[in-house]
Enzyme design. Sequence first.
Site, PDB file in Angstrom:
ATOM      1  N   ARG A   1      -3.290   4.370  -6.332  1.00 58.36           N
ATOM      2  CA  ARG A   1      -3.205   3.227  -5.411  1.00 58.36           C
ATOM      3  C   ARG A   1      -4.561   2.925  -4.789  1.00 58.36           C
ATOM      4  O   ARG A   1      -5.290   3.840  -4.425  1.00 58.36           O
ATOM      5  CB  ARG A   1      -2.195   3.540  -4.295  1.00 58.36           C
ATOM      6  CG  ARG A   1      -0.885   2.824  -4.472  1.00 58.36           C
ATOM      7  CD  ARG A   1       0.191   3.311  -3.560  1.00 58.36           C
ATOM      8  NE  ARG A   1      -0.092   3.217  -2.137  1.00 58.36           N
ATOM      9  CZ  ARG A   1       0.774   3.552  -1.188  1.00 58.36           C
ATOM     10  NH1 ARG A   1       1.972   4.003  -1.530  1.00 58.36           N
ATOM     11  NH2 ARG A   1       0.458   3.455   0.079  1.00 58.36           N
TER      12      ARG A   1
ATOM     13  N   ARG B   1      -5.231   5.198   7.570  1.00 57.09           N
ATOM     14  CA  ARG B   1      -3.758   5.097   7.578  1.00 57.09           C
ATOM     15  C   ARG B   1      -3.139   6.179   8.453  1.00 57.09           C
ATOM     16  O   ARG B   1      -2.151   5.945   9.142  1.00 57.09           O
ATOM     17  CB  ARG B   1      -3.222   5.184   6.141  1.00 57.09           C
ATOM     18  CG  ARG B   1      -3.435   3.874   5.364  1.00 57.09           C
ATOM     19  CD  ARG B   1      -3.327   4.074   3.868  1.00 57.09           C
ATOM     20  NE  ARG B   1      -2.062   4.619   3.444  1.00 57.09           N
ATOM     21  CZ  ARG B   1      -1.876   5.280   2.305  1.00 57.09           C
ATOM     22  NH1 ARG B   1      -2.884   5.465   1.473  1.00 57.09           N
ATOM     23  NH2 ARG B   1      -0.688   5.742   1.993  1.00 57.09           N
TER      24      ARG B   1
ATOM     25  N   ARG C   1      -1.570  11.601  -6.212  1.00 60.74           N
ATOM     26  CA  ARG C   1      -0.478  10.658  -6.498  1.00 60.74           C
ATOM     27  C   ARG C   1      -0.884   9.645  -7.570  1.00 60.74           C
ATOM     28  O   ARG C   1      -2.000   9.138  -7.595  1.00 60.74           O
ATOM     29  CB  ARG C   1      -0.092   9.895  -5.233  1.00 60.74           C
ATOM     30  CG  ARG C   1       0.874   8.745  -5.557  1.00 60.74           C
ATOM     31  CD  ARG C   1       1.538   8.156  -4.360  1.00 60.74           C
ATOM     32  NE  ARG C   1       0.619   7.804  -3.309  1.00 60.74           N
ATOM     33  CZ  ARG C   1       1.009   7.479  -2.084  1.00 60.74           C
ATOM     34  NH1 ARG C   1       2.288   7.496  -1.772  1.00 60.74           N
ATOM     35  NH2 ARG C   1       0.126   7.162  -1.184  1.00 60.74           N
TER      36      ARG C   1
ATOM     37  N   ARG D   1       7.505   0.049  11.626  1.00 60.89           N
ATOM     38  CA  ARG D   1       6.280   0.828  11.630  1.00 60.89           C
ATOM     39  C   ARG D   1       5.534   0.708  12.950  1.00 60.89           C
ATOM     40  O   ARG D   1       4.443   1.227  13.098  1.00 60.89           O
ATOM     41  CB  ARG D   1       5.389   0.295  10.529  1.00 60.89           C
ATOM     42  CG  ARG D   1       4.802   1.380   9.676  1.00 60.89           C
ATOM     43  CD  ARG D   1       3.971   0.651   8.646  1.00 60.89           C
ATOM     44  NE  ARG D   1       3.246   1.540   7.840  1.00 60.89           N
ATOM     45  CZ  ARG D   1       3.645   1.984   6.660  1.00 60.89           C
ATOM     46  NH1 ARG D   1       4.823   1.660   6.177  1.00 60.89           N
ATOM     47  NH2 ARG D   1       2.856   2.757   5.958  1.00 60.89           N
TER      48      ARG D   1
ATOM     49  N   LYS E   1       8.174   9.949   1.509  1.00 62.84           N
ATOM     50  CA  LYS E   1       9.256   9.006   1.868  1.00 62.84           C
ATOM     51  C   LYS E   1       9.801   8.303   0.615  1.00 62.84           C
ATOM     52  O   LYS E   1      11.004   8.263   0.398  1.00 62.84           O
ATOM     53  CB  LYS E   1       8.741   7.927   2.854  1.00 62.84           C
ATOM     54  CG  LYS E   1       8.248   8.497   4.176  1.00 62.84           C
ATOM     55  CD  LYS E   1       7.805   7.411   5.141  1.00 62.84           C
ATOM     56  CE  LYS E   1       6.623   6.590   4.676  1.00 62.84           C
ATOM     57  NZ  LYS E   1       5.357   7.352   4.531  1.00 62.84           N
TER      58      LYS E   1
END
Length: 217
Positions: A161, A172, A127, A88, A13
């Site tokens: 992160r 998540r 990431r 969300r 995203k």
Amino acid sequence: MRIVLVGPPGAGKGTQAAFLAKNLSIPHISTGDLFRANISQGTELGKQAKAFMDAGNLVPDEVTIGMAKDRMEQPDAVNGFLLDGFPRNVSQAEALDVALKADEVKLDAVLDLEVPEDEVVKRIAGRRICRKDSAHVFHVSYNQPKQEGVCDVCGGELYQREDDSEDTVRKRLEVYHTQTEPIIDYYRAQGLVRTISALGKVDEVTARAMDALKRDK
Ligand code: AP5
Ligand code: MG
């Protein structure tokens, strides 16, 4: 245009939003990036959000909705925006509808990024994001920075992160399925949803997204 981007954690995203926002000349508004900026600045809002984020849970609506609305009221968002990570859950979607109605404007599209779970896991595992601005996103194999550990955009340090650990990612994903996916049906009932595959190269996905946004439905 007023667009909502939806998709599981690690779908791409933020990566896509950077290109789409530029192509469409609208600001990219990511509630995750806003929370991370507040955390790194040590604000009260950041302190409230951190424990929820670290656990992979949603930050409570009382905090999130006000923050998102404040950002949408900034002058650069008057003629449109690309929302990433907001709404969300269905109550956030309802709050957004109320706010848009008060301004006599409407959403144009909800872009739904579809990615299989095994790909999401690979994307998140590699990431790396920038310490100075979490909207600057890289990947150790799929989207390498020119110099290892250094952000191409601003020279900031790249890091993993805190909520990208295996356990938190599992949480998540569960939160995405139980709380966020229902907004897709909510928006489908309004005829707004355009679903695309987010597999393939970043520029291929951007082209697919731009085509989907040009379609009537
Ligand atoms: P948030 O920051 O929104 O995280 P998320 O939704 O879990 O999504 P991610 O940012 O992890 O993934 P992404 O889809 O942006 O993927 P990316 O482009 O980075 O939220 C974090 C937390 O904040 C939440 O858990 C919650 O606690 C809180 N929060 C935020 N909003 C909230 C709200 N509205 N209400 C309540 N709480 C809220 O890409 C991933 C990786 O893949 C990158 O390394 C990238 O380089 C790579 N990649 C991207 N595209 C491709 C491609 N096509 N091929 C190969 N690799 C690719
Ligand atoms: Mg993101």
